[in-house]
Scaffold this active site. Structure first.
Site, mmCIF file in Angstrom:
data_model
loop_
_atom_site.group_PDB
_atom_site.id
_atom_site.type_symbol
_atom_site.label_atom_id
_atom_site.label_comp_id
_atom_site.label_asym_id
_atom_site.label_seq_id
_atom_site.Cartn_x
_atom_site.Cartn_y
_atom_site.Cartn_z
ATOM 1 N N HIS A 240 -60.141 5.357 -4.698
ATOM 2 C CA HIS A 240 -60.669 4.044 -5.067
ATOM 3 C C HIS A 240 -61.410 4.107 -6.406
ATOM 4 O O HIS A 240 -62.107 5.073 -6.692
ATOM 5 C CB HIS A 240 -61.678 3.563 -4.024
ATOM 6 C CG HIS A 240 -61.090 3.057 -2.755
ATOM 7 N ND1 HIS A 240 -60.505 3.880 -1.818
ATOM 8 C CD2 HIS A 240 -61.033 1.797 -2.243
ATOM 9 C CE1 HIS A 240 -60.109 3.145 -0.788
ATOM 10 N NE2 HIS A 240 -60.416 1.882 -1.023
ATOM 11 N N ASN B 27 -62.750 13.312 -5.161
ATOM 12 C CA ASN B 27 -62.883 12.017 -4.511
ATOM 13 C C ASN B 27 -63.868 12.051 -3.352
ATOM 14 O O ASN B 27 -64.776 11.211 -3.263
ATOM 15 C CB ASN B 27 -61.500 11.575 -4.014
ATOM 16 C CG ASN B 27 -61.535 10.250 -3.281
ATOM 17 O OD1 ASN B 27 -62.251 9.334 -3.660
ATOM 18 N ND2 ASN B 27 -60.742 10.144 -2.230
ATOM 19 N N ASP C 86 -71.635 6.991 -25.311
ATOM 20 C CA ASP C 86 -70.974 7.244 -26.599
ATOM 21 C C ASP C 86 -69.813 8.226 -26.440
ATOM 22 O O ASP C 86 -68.743 8.043 -27.030
ATOM 23 C CB ASP C 86 -71.972 7.810 -27.617
ATOM 24 C CG ASP C 86 -72.843 6.742 -28.252
ATOM 25 O OD1 ASP C 86 -72.457 5.554 -28.210
ATOM 26 O OD2 ASP C 86 -73.903 7.103 -28.800
ATOM 27 N N GLU D 268 -66.899 6.520 -24.771
ATOM 28 C CA GLU D 268 -66.275 5.616 -25.733
ATOM 29 C C GLU D 268 -65.408 6.385 -26.731
ATOM 30 O O GLU D 268 -64.302 5.953 -27.084
ATOM 31 C CB GLU D 268 -67.339 4.814 -26.480
ATOM 32 C CG GLU D 268 -68.000 3.747 -25.630
ATOM 33 C CD GLU D 268 -69.009 2.923 -26.401
ATOM 34 O OE1 GLU D 268 -69.197 1.737 -26.058
ATOM 35 O OE2 GLU D 268 -69.614 3.456 -27.358
ATOM 36 N N ASP E 292 -65.132 -0.169 -25.908
ATOM 37 C CA ASP E 292 -66.450 -0.631 -26.341
ATOM 38 C C ASP E 292 -67.206 -1.058 -25.089
ATOM 39 O O ASP E 292 -67.117 -2.198 -24.648
ATOM 40 C CB ASP E 292 -66.317 -1.790 -27.332
ATOM 41 C CG ASP E 292 -67.661 -2.256 -27.879
ATOM 42 O OD1 ASP E 292 -68.677 -1.587 -27.598
ATOM 43 O OD2 ASP E 292 -67.689 -3.290 -28.577
ATOM 44 N N GLN F 31 -77.770 -1.396 -27.398
ATOM 45 C CA GLN F 31 -76.603 -0.551 -27.085
ATOM 46 C C GLN F 31 -76.730 0.825 -27.716
ATOM 47 O O GLN F 31 -76.488 1.852 -27.066
ATOM 48 C CB GLN F 31 -75.329 -1.196 -27.645
ATOM 49 C CG GLN F 31 -74.609 -2.151 -26.745
ATOM 50 C CD GLN F 31 -73.237 -2.475 -27.314
ATOM 51 O OE1 GLN F 31 -72.341 -1.638 -27.282
ATOM 52 N NE2 GLN F 31 -73.081 -3.667 -27.827
ATOM 53 N N GLU G 67 -76.605 4.003 -25.278
ATOM 54 C CA GLU G 67 -75.341 4.727 -25.224
ATOM 55 C C GLU G 67 -75.433 6.147 -25.757
ATOM 56 O O GLU G 67 -74.534 6.955 -25.526
ATOM 57 C CB GLU G 67 -74.271 3.926 -25.967
ATOM 58 C CG GLU G 67 -73.967 2.601 -25.272
ATOM 59 C CD GLU G 67 -72.875 1.803 -25.941
ATOM 60 O OE1 GLU G 67 -72.374 2.234 -27.009
ATOM 61 O OE2 GLU G 67 -72.507 0.739 -25.405
#
Length: 288
Positions: A126, A157, A256, A259, A265, A275, A279
């Site tokens: 999931h 998991n 970061d 990303e 983003d 942010q 981040e």
């Protein structure tokens, strides 16, 4: 007599005026808005759409009452799933365990079947967990759609991610609401049958890494506006392998870094200055 009548009439008028003014003020006082901390079910994309998902076959936006996801028809898995979690989503509904194809996907997409994972050596993992949606049978059942699944190594998991999911619900029980984004990327993981890059005759890609970002806020309203540079954000990135620690905290990282690996983003609806601070930070809060 005339003077008495006039005086009596004046008193009646004044008395009526006073009683009207009291009744006019009372409803206004009762309607004065106050901020509530009652948990609610809120917008799953409040923090942003990480990949600007839309109608692309590799970045297809699917919005359900229980969660929102970006689906990749070429991988047969979601790129990411985003959901809001508060105690308003939690009840006593048991697991439905009704794994099934998501027939709401476009006709041109292959509909991954539960049986596509059979014998693969990977769990039907999931993204939005079953235990995060227990208010109703419909809510819980929605988490068993195969569009919410990735091929996930069993220990990853059942131990590492299960422990993180349980921890999230302890935060909710403590009076918080969470915005959670989970995703995966890369190709190739190690399950109980060894290393594989795909399953289901190549229709489903086995991810190499599995990540999650969690924004923690006390229950309240105007959630994005309440995110500050001191808001707790937990970012976790794990390898998709059987050889993994059961402690999710060992895999804490920065938003970061996720990303940079994905090109997304994350938390894009949060003001840029906030942010930048959130981040770049690795969560170090004690988890016990």
């Amino acid at each position: 007599m005339k003077n008495f009548s006039r005086s009596f009439l004046l008193l009646l008028i004044l008395g009526f005026g006073v009683s009207c003014s009291v009744e006019d003020v009372a409803p206004d006082a009762e309607q004065t808005p106050t901020e509530t901390t009652t948990p609610t079910q809120d917008n799953h994309l409040a923090m942003g759409n990480p990949s600007a998902a839309g109608t692309s076959s590799s970045n297809y936006l699917v919005s359900k009452p229980q969660y929102v996801l970006s689906y990749n028809s070429f991988r047969g898995t979601p790129n990411w799933v985003s959901w809001h979690l508060s105690s308003a989503w939690i009840g006593s509904t048991p697991r439905q365990d009704d794994f099934r194809a998501d027939n709401t996907l476009p006709a041109a997409f292959y509909k991954v079947q539960s049986s596509d994972y059979t014998g693969s050596g990977f769990d039907r993992g999931h993204n939005c967990p079953s235990a995060d949606r227990t208010l109703s049978e419909a809510d819980n059942s929605a988490t068993f759609l195969m569009s919410n699944m990735i091929p996930q190594a069993g220990p990853n998991n059942q131990q590492t991610w299960a422990n993180l999911e349980n921890y999230c619900r302890t935060l909710v029980n403590a009076g918080n609401e969470l915005y959670i984004i989970m995703g995966s990327y890369g190709k190739g993981g190690t399950g109980s049958n060894g290393y594989k890059e795909t399953i289901a005759a190549g229709k489903v890609t086995v991810p190499n890494r599995i990540w999650k970002v969690i924004v923690v806020l006390p229950n309240g309203t105007g959630d994005v506006s309440r995110v500050t540079a001191s808001t707790r954000v937990i970012a976790v990135n794990t390898p998709n392998t059987t050889n993994i620690s059961s402690s999710w905290s060992a895999y804490r990282t920065t938003v970061d870094a996720i990303e940079a690996a994905t090109g997304y983003d994350l938390l894009s609806n949060v003001p840029a200055a906030i942010q930048n601070t959130l981040e770049a930070r690795v969560d170090s809060a004690p988890i016990q």
